[in-house]
Design a protein around this motif. Structure first.
Motif, PDB file in Angstrom:
ATOM      1  N   ARG A 177       0.831  -1.212   0.000  1.00 56.57           N
ATOM      2  CA  ARG A 177       0.000   0.000   0.000  1.00 56.57           C
ATOM      3  C   ARG A 177       0.863   1.258   0.000  1.00 56.57           C
ATOM      4  N   PHE A 178       1.898   1.234   0.819  1.00 63.00           N
ATOM      5  CA  PHE A 178       2.759   2.417   0.902  1.00 63.00           C
ATOM      6  C   PHE A 178       3.566   2.601  -0.388  1.00 63.00           C
ATOM      7  N   GLY A 221       2.591   1.521  -3.332  1.00 66.07           N
ATOM      8  CA  GLY A 221       1.595   1.923  -4.323  1.00 66.07           C
ATOM      9  C   GLY A 221       1.195   3.373  -4.182  1.00 66.07           C
ATOM     10  N   PHE A 222       1.089   3.851  -2.934  1.00 65.17           N
ATOM     11  CA  PHE A 222       0.726   5.250  -2.687  1.00 65.17           C
ATOM     12  C   PHE A 222       1.731   6.191  -3.352  1.00 65.17           C
ATOM     13  N   ALA A 223       3.026   5.825  -3.249  1.00 67.89           N
ATOM     14  CA  ALA A 223       4.076   6.665  -3.860  1.00 67.89           C
ATOM     15  C   ALA A 223       4.108   6.489  -5.377  1.00 67.89           C
ATOM     16  N   ALA A 224       4.041   5.235  -5.846  1.00 62.34           N
ATOM     17  CA  ALA A 224       4.175   4.959  -7.282  1.00 62.34           C
ATOM     18  C   ALA A 224       3.008   5.509  -8.089  1.00 62.34           C
ATOM     19  N   MET A 225       1.801   5.472  -7.516  1.00 62.78           N
ATOM     20  CA  MET A 225       0.625   5.870  -8.282  1.00 62.78           C
ATOM     21  C   MET A 225       0.459   7.385  -8.415  1.00 62.78           C
ATOM     22  N   ARG A 226       1.416   8.119  -7.870  1.00 61.78           N
ATOM     23  CA  ARG A 226       1.449   9.562  -8.151  1.00 61.78           C
ATOM     24  C   ARG A 226       1.994   9.797  -9.555  1.00 61.78           C
ATOM     25  N   TYR A 227       2.662   8.783 -10.107  1.00 63.59           N
ATOM     26  CA  TYR A 227       3.301   8.922 -11.417  1.00 63.59           C
ATOM     27  C   TYR A 227       2.739   7.955 -12.460  1.00 63.59           C
ATOM     28  N   VAL A 228       2.048   6.887 -11.998  1.00 62.29           N
ATOM     29  CA  VAL A 228       1.533   5.865 -12.921  1.00 62.29           C
ATOM     30  C   VAL A 228       0.014   5.880 -12.855  1.00 62.29           C
ATOM     31  N   SER A 229      -0.650   5.745 -14.002  1.00 60.96           N
ATOM     32  CA  SER A 229      -2.108   5.754 -14.009  1.00 60.96           C
ATOM     33  C   SER A 229      -2.645   4.527 -13.266  1.00 60.96           C
ATOM     34  N   PRO A 230      -3.816   4.675 -12.595  1.00 62.66           N
ATOM     35  CA  PRO A 230      -4.379   3.547 -11.847  1.00 62.66           C
ATOM     36  C   PRO A 230      -4.566   2.289 -12.699  1.00 62.66           C
ATOM     37  N   SER A 267      -2.090  -5.435  -2.836  1.00 63.45           N
ATOM     38  CA  SER A 267      -2.232  -4.245  -1.999  1.00 63.45           C
ATOM     39  C   SER A 267      -3.126  -3.147  -2.559  1.00 63.45           C
ATOM     40  N   ILE A 268      -2.882  -2.731  -3.806  1.00 63.12           N
ATOM     41  CA  ILE A 268      -3.586  -1.562  -4.349  1.00 63.12           C
ATOM     42  C   ILE A 268      -4.876  -1.927  -5.074  1.00 63.12           C
ATOM     43  N   MET A 269      -5.135  -3.214  -5.250  1.00 69.17           N
ATOM     44  CA  MET A 269      -6.188  -3.613  -6.196  1.00 69.17           C
ATOM     45  C   MET A 269      -7.591  -3.159  -5.790  1.00 69.17           C
ATOM     46  N   PHE A 270      -7.991  -3.443  -4.545  1.00 74.50           N
ATOM     47  CA  PHE A 270      -9.363  -3.131  -4.155  1.00 74.50           C
ATOM     48  C   PHE A 270      -9.680  -1.637  -4.286  1.00 74.50           C
TER      49      PHE A 270
END
Length: 429
Positions: free
Chosen positions: A303-304, A306-315, A353-356
């Motif tokens: 989750r952590f 993903g929280f950082a990575a998804m600021r740069y990668v589309s969901p 982690s990020i899926m739901f």
């Protein structure tokens, strides 16, 4: 276990400007408790399977009753809370969940059926609790920091799911269970006594959990919490379910939620038995249980990241990447053996982690006034956690446990499709 709940637009009138720390601590403990209670199922399933010599399909009745409660109780819970209020609703949820835990005591001497009833009552209480307690996180403090508070409570939910398997392994599985060959040598009286002793190992831990839930109910009843008022129904929200279901990305998102929750719960449910397979790790249930914590702990760490990575990668791209990684890991676990298979399966948690939340937000994108009803559709799709493990149990009974993981692999294949199909969903800003 994921914090499975819907986010319906709310308005909260805060009655106090300070003194939110105490109530926030109580709400955070709630998140921890329902993570712990849900993840304990992964320890109880192999235990009850061995004690009552169940098939895999029969053992999966635990998840059927537990996640079936989400489907059955969600709508009545919303009606109950509308009538008695959010704070009283949370107290009711905690009290019902405590009653479910207390039912484990007579279940230990009554048989598997009462265990299943106890699971349903417990999950029904958790469902009411989630619907009631969720909005408090957003209103207990400055609205600008609501997302950070949600991250904090979500982390404690993950902490509960991570701690539960190791704790359950120590308290419930430590005594070990006899093999079917040894059981065959026992007389009828000895067998009954053995079953009673083994089933009784859950009595103490669940009585403690019942007491803890009742203590939380008292704390929640006494806490001075802001009053939460439902947002006024937006224009067009009364358009009906047909209008909601015309949104293709919502319908596909609901199917993705169904398959994701089903796949995640299925893997967690079979992990201890999978690691007990001589071709994999040959671990006893007590030795395997702590490793389940790595599965759920991976989701917490992910989750952590993903929280950082998804600021740069589309969901959509992040979802596609993670689901592809899960498919590779599950297939590796199916077609290999030893510790490679074991750690491949445990690593799935990191990518879950990020899926739901990602599927949830993508499915609700641009629904406008229909967002509330869309959330309801997605929440009901959580029933996948009740049904998909059945399909895997059937395959495990008829082919083999290792090959049965093809069922969750197929689930994640659809999630990969959903992520790729809507990869550019947020590109226009």
């Amino acid at each position: 276990m994921e914090h499975y709940s819907q986010a319906v637009p709310m308005q909260g009138g805060q009655t106090q400007t300070g003194g939110n720390t105490g109530p926030l601590i109580i709400v955070t403990i709630l998140f921890f408790m329902w993570g712990l209670l849900t993840s304990l199922n992964d320890v109880l399933i192999p235990h009850l399977k061995a004690v009552y010599t169940l098939t895999y399909v029969q053992a999966m009745l635990v998840q059927f009753c537990f996640f079936g409660a989400y489907f059955i109780v969600s709508l009545p819970a919303g009606m109950l809370i509308k009538k008695i209020g959010y704070q009283n609703g949370a107290v009711a949820g905690l009290t019902i969940a405590a009653a479910g835990c207390a039912l484990f005591y007579p279940a230990a001497t009554s048989g598997y059926t009462l265990f299943l009833i106890a699971f349903f009552v417990l999950a029904g209480g958790i469902t009411i609790l989630q619907v009631a307690a969720n909005p408090y996180v957003t209103v207990l403090g400055d609205p600008q920091t609501a997302s950070s508070r949600l991250t904090l409570t979500q982390a404690f939910n993950s902490l509960g799911t991570t701690v539960a398997p190791a704790l359950g392994g120590m308290l419930i599985l430590a005594g070990g269970v006899m093999s079917s060959a040894d059981l065959a040598k026992l007389t009828t009286e000895q067998l009954s006594a053995y079953h009673a002793t083994q089933a009784a190992s859950v009595q103490g831990p669940y009585l403690v959990l019942a007491a803890a839930l009742l203590a939380l109910a008292v704390l929640f009843a006494l806490a001075r919490l802001p009053k939460i008022v439902d947002a006024e129904q937006a224009d067009g929200e009364s358009a009906g379910w047909s209008a909601v279901l015309q949104h293709r990305h919502l319908v596909l998102g609901a199917l993705a939620i169904f398959l994701y929750v089903g796949g995640e719960v299925s893997i967690g449910s079979f992990l201890i038995n999978f690691m007990g397979d001589p071709k994999v790790a040959g671990l006893s249930a007590a030795d395997a249980a702590p490793f389940v914590s790595y599965y759920w702990g991976g989701a917490m760490v992910g989750r952590f990241i993903g929280f950082a990575a998804m600021r740069y990668v589309s969901p959509g791209k992040a979802l596609a990447f993670n689901s592809a990684a899960v498919i590779v890991l599950v297939l590796t676990a199916i077609f290999s053996g030893g510790h490679v298979a074991m750690w491949a399966m445990l690593a799935v948690g990191l990518f879950n982690s990020i899926m739901f939340p990602t599927i949830f937000s993508m499915a609700l994108n641009k629904l406008g006034p229909l967002t509330g009803q869309g959330s309801g559709v997605l929440c009901m799709a959580i029933v996948g956690g009740a049904l998909v493990p059945f399909a895997q149990g059937l395959l495990a009974d008829t082919i083999s446990l290792q090959m049965s993981f093809l069922v969750p692999a197929v689930c994640y294949t659809f999630i990969l499709y959903f992520g790729l199909k809507y990869a550019g969903m947020y590109s226009e800003k």
